[in-house]
Scaffold this active site. Sequence first.
Site, PDB file in Angstrom:
ATOM      1  N   LYS A   1      12.831 -12.312  27.047  1.00  0.00           N
ATOM      2  CA  LYS A   1      13.735 -12.149  28.211  1.00  0.00           C
ATOM      3  C   LYS A   1      14.036 -10.668  28.419  1.00  0.00           C
ATOM      4  CE  LYS A   1      17.641 -10.940  25.776  1.00  0.00           C
ATOM      5  NZ  LYS A   1      18.252  -9.612  25.807  1.00  0.00           N
TER       6      LYS A   1
ATOM      7  N   ASP B   1      22.222 -15.220  22.232  1.00  0.00           N
ATOM      8  CA  ASP B   1      21.222 -15.263  23.299  1.00  0.00           C
ATOM      9  C   ASP B   1      20.065 -16.226  23.011  1.00  0.00           C
ATOM     10  OD1 ASP B   1      19.991 -13.628  21.485  1.00  0.00           O
ATOM     11  OD2 ASP B   1      19.672 -11.942  22.845  1.00  0.00           O
TER      12      ASP B   1
END
Length: 336
Positions: free
Chosen positions: A10, A136
């Site tokens: 990401k 995350d």
Amino acid sequence: MPVTLRSFAKINLGLRIGVLRTDGFHELRTVYQTIALHDVIRVSVGRGSGIEIRCEDLRVPKDESNTCYRIVERAMVTLKARGRVVIEIEKRLPVQGGLGGASANAVAALLGLERALKNELPGPERLRIAAEVGSDLSLFLVGGTVLGVGRGEDVYPVPDLPAMPCVVATPEIGVSTPKAFADWDLRVARGPLGPRKLTLPPASDRMVQFGRVLSAWLCGDSQSKHKSGRASSGVPVSKGRGRAGNPLLDLVRTGIENDFERVVFPQYPALLEVKRVLEGAGAVYASLSGSGSATYGLFKSREAALKAAARLRKDGIPATATTTLTRPQYWKKIFD
Ligand code: C5P
């Protein structure tokens, strides 16, 4: 037969750091975006018990501190499953770097485990376990363009950005995330305002607002702007400018900036230089990802992205041209 799957990375399209909470984490507001760079994970369940991590990269821990180990341990208990789980990590992403590599590995291990066991956790259970392991991980259970709030683990799908060419530079600089947060706290404490309170609008607004502002600017969609100079989300934007104008300035104006740049760039000027090279090479938006050191640029064309990556590599900076992944692409390619 092991289950083989891709573990995509990401980037953060903007990140705002809020107050330090009593649990030691900071309030965050960010937009995560999955990209096509990935590791490969193989999961198998056999006779016996225990969890084994295999990885040729010496920097990857093989013990219970590994995020894959931690998530699989929890999932086995929750699923009431038995067996010896072997997780093989083929590392292609940088180990430390703002790309969420270890978090993505963990989520891929969980999805691979479920497939190997032919037994799935309910969605809310997956999210609970992911959040226990790290801030995350959860975004990788959503994929595409994802709004992250709370400490980053509270995730909401937002309208996907169209897939865009992207260059990811991974300078060989290790930035410590806890230290970057601590540096931010020091910076804020010394500032005139004291710690910033992030006052969030209601959930539905914040989801829609972030996604629309980003989509409008990154797609250069002039249709989405009203004559009053507001995006359809109601967030002010400068008049008459699409992607061809100054998107960086516009993104900063609309709040899409990464606070970590303020503390990381002064310590590692080479990273600011990477951002400048990406901008100079025509990136419509360039930024540090998370606390770095990965720094990326979004480009209008694959050709421009390839040129920018080549330019960085000529300067001795590892860089790869890739693309962002929409949610459907992300889910399709995981098991492809
Ligand atoms: O959750 P994760 O393991 O990724 O966090 C690593 C460290 O980063 C935490 O121990 C904390 O020091 C810091 N952190 C933070 N605020 C967040 C996320 C992480 O202070 N929202």
